[in-house]
Design a protein around this motif. Structure first.
Motif, PDB file in Angstrom:
ATOM      1  N   ASP A   1     -13.873  -8.168  -0.103  1.00 53.14           N
ATOM      2  CA  ASP A   1     -14.062  -6.715  -0.054  1.00 53.14           C
ATOM      3  C   ASP A   1     -13.195  -6.004   0.979  1.00 53.14           C
ATOM      4  O   ASP A   1     -13.528  -4.918   1.427  1.00 53.14           O
ATOM      5  CB  ASP A   1     -15.542  -6.353   0.184  1.00 53.14           C
ATOM      6  CG  ASP A   1     -16.410  -6.741  -0.992  1.00 53.14           C
ATOM      7  OD1 ASP A   1     -15.926  -6.669  -2.118  1.00 53.14           O
ATOM      8  OD2 ASP A   1     -17.572  -7.116  -0.762  1.00 53.14           O
ATOM      9  N   ALA A   2     -12.075  -6.591   1.349  1.00 50.71           N
ATOM     10  CA  ALA A   2     -11.125  -5.919   2.235  1.00 50.71           C
ATOM     11  C   ALA A   2     -10.398  -4.849   1.441  1.00 50.71           C
ATOM     12  O   ALA A   2     -10.194  -4.981   0.226  1.00 50.71           O
ATOM     13  CB  ALA A   2     -10.139  -6.926   2.816  1.00 50.71           C
ATOM     14  N   GLU A   3     -10.004  -3.758   2.118  1.00 50.18           N
ATOM     15  CA  GLU A   3      -9.347  -2.641   1.427  1.00 50.18           C
ATOM     16  C   GLU A   3      -8.023  -2.289   2.092  1.00 50.18           C
ATOM     17  O   GLU A   3      -7.893  -2.370   3.311  1.00 50.18           O
ATOM     18  CB  GLU A   3     -10.252  -1.397   1.464  1.00 50.18           C
ATOM     19  CG  GLU A   3     -11.541  -1.563   0.720  1.00 50.18           C
ATOM     20  CD  GLU A   3     -12.377  -0.295   0.730  1.00 50.18           C
ATOM     21  OE1 GLU A   3     -12.050   0.635   1.500  1.00 50.18           O
ATOM     22  OE2 GLU A   3     -13.350  -0.246  -0.015  1.00 50.18           O
ATOM     23  N   TRP A   4      -7.053  -1.897   1.262  1.00 50.83           N
ATOM     24  CA  TRP A   4      -5.758  -1.425   1.719  1.00 50.83           C
ATOM     25  C   TRP A   4      -5.410  -0.187   0.926  1.00 50.83           C
ATOM     26  O   TRP A   4      -5.745  -0.079  -0.251  1.00 50.83           O
ATOM     27  CB  TRP A   4      -4.678  -2.494   1.494  1.00 50.83           C
ATOM     28  CG  TRP A   4      -4.933  -3.732   2.276  1.00 50.83           C
ATOM     29  CD1 TRP A   4      -4.526  -3.981   3.554  1.00 50.83           C
ATOM     30  CD2 TRP A   4      -5.625  -4.904   1.855  1.00 50.83           C
ATOM     31  NE1 TRP A   4      -4.936  -5.221   3.946  1.00 50.83           N
ATOM     32  CE2 TRP A   4      -5.615  -5.815   2.915  1.00 50.83           C
ATOM     33  CE3 TRP A   4      -6.269  -5.256   0.675  1.00 50.83           C
ATOM     34  CZ2 TRP A   4      -6.227  -7.051   2.845  1.00 50.83           C
ATOM     35  CZ3 TRP A   4      -6.871  -6.490   0.588  1.00 50.83           C
ATOM     36  CH2 TRP A   4      -6.836  -7.376   1.671  1.00 50.83           C
ATOM     37  N   LYS A   5      -4.699   0.748   1.549  1.00 52.03           N
ATOM     38  CA  LYS A   5      -4.318   1.959   0.841  1.00 52.03           C
ATOM     39  C   LYS A   5      -2.845   1.890   0.446  1.00 52.03           C
ATOM     40  O   LYS A   5      -2.035   1.270   1.123  1.00 52.03           O
ATOM     41  CB  LYS A   5      -4.577   3.205   1.687  1.00 52.03           C
ATOM     42  CG  LYS A   5      -3.748   3.271   2.955  1.00 52.03           C
ATOM     43  CD  LYS A   5      -4.096   4.479   3.749  1.00 52.03           C
ATOM     44  CE  LYS A   5      -3.364   4.423   5.081  1.00 52.03           C
ATOM     45  NZ  LYS A   5      -3.702   5.523   5.934  1.00 52.03           N
ATOM     46  N   GLU A   6      -2.539   2.537  -0.650  1.00 53.04           N
ATOM     47  CA  GLU A   6      -1.182   2.563  -1.191  1.00 53.04           C
ATOM     48  C   GLU A   6      -0.893   4.000  -1.613  1.00 53.04           C
ATOM     49  O   GLU A   6      -1.624   4.574  -2.420  1.00 53.04           O
ATOM     50  CB  GLU A   6      -1.081   1.610  -2.370  1.00 53.04           C
ATOM     51  CG  GLU A   6       0.271   1.477  -2.960  1.00 53.04           C
ATOM     52  CD  GLU A   6       0.292   0.408  -4.044  1.00 53.04           C
ATOM     53  OE1 GLU A   6       1.262  -0.349  -4.065  1.00 53.04           O
ATOM     54  OE2 GLU A   6      -0.649   0.321  -4.844  1.00 53.04           O
ATOM     55  N   ILE A   7       0.147   4.594  -1.063  1.00 55.33           N
ATOM     56  CA  ILE A   7       0.519   5.960  -1.413  1.00 55.33           C
ATOM     57  C   ILE A   7       1.242   5.963  -2.740  1.00 55.33           C
ATOM     58  O   ILE A   7       2.179   5.186  -2.952  1.00 55.33           O
ATOM     59  CB  ILE A   7       1.403   6.591  -0.315  1.00 55.33           C
ATOM     60  CG1 ILE A   7       0.704   6.549   1.036  1.00 55.33           C
ATOM     61  CG2 ILE A   7       1.802   8.001  -0.686  1.00 55.33           C
ATOM     62  CD1 ILE A   7      -0.551   7.364   1.120  1.00 55.33           C
ATOM     63  N   ARG A   8       0.831   6.844  -3.651  1.00 51.98           N
ATOM     64  CA  ARG A   8       1.459   6.932  -4.965  1.00 51.98           C
ATOM     65  C   ARG A   8       2.642   7.847  -4.923  1.00 51.98           C
ATOM     66  O   ARG A   8       2.789   8.737  -4.220  1.00 51.98           O
ATOM     67  CB  ARG A   8       0.491   7.498  -5.993  1.00 51.98           C
ATOM     68  CG  ARG A   8      -0.623   6.569  -6.298  1.00 51.98           C
ATOM     69  CD  ARG A   8      -1.437   7.103  -7.432  1.00 51.98           C
ATOM     70  NE  ARG A   8      -2.775   7.392  -6.912  1.00 51.98           N
ATOM     71  CZ  ARG A   8      -3.639   8.181  -7.493  1.00 51.98           C
ATOM     72  NH1 ARG A   8      -3.337   8.782  -8.578  1.00 51.98           N
ATOM     73  NH2 ARG A   8      -4.818   8.349  -7.002  1.00 51.98           N
TER      74      ARG A   8
END
Length: 56
Positions: A49-56
């Motif tokens: 359940d680790a999260e990472w963000k990615e800019i579109r």
């Protein structure tokens, strides 16, 4: 929440032979959570359940 690019550089994420993002700890392919009102995409590991963000 770290960015996907920073996590790739730090070794938290890896890419498999098909260029899919894979969690470095669990070695599971990441799931994608898209919110149409947000500018970012959240990548989530189904195992830890680790999260990472990615800019579109």
């Amino acid at each position: 929440m770290k960015s996907v690019r920073k996590a790739l550089r730090d070794g938290e994420l890896e890419k498999d032979t098909y260029d899919r993002l894979v969690c470095g700890d669990c070695e599971k392919a990441l799931k994608t959570e898209n919110d149409p009102d947000q500018i970012k995409t959240v990548r989530i590991c189904p195992e830890c359940d680790a999260e990472w963000k990615e800019i579109r």
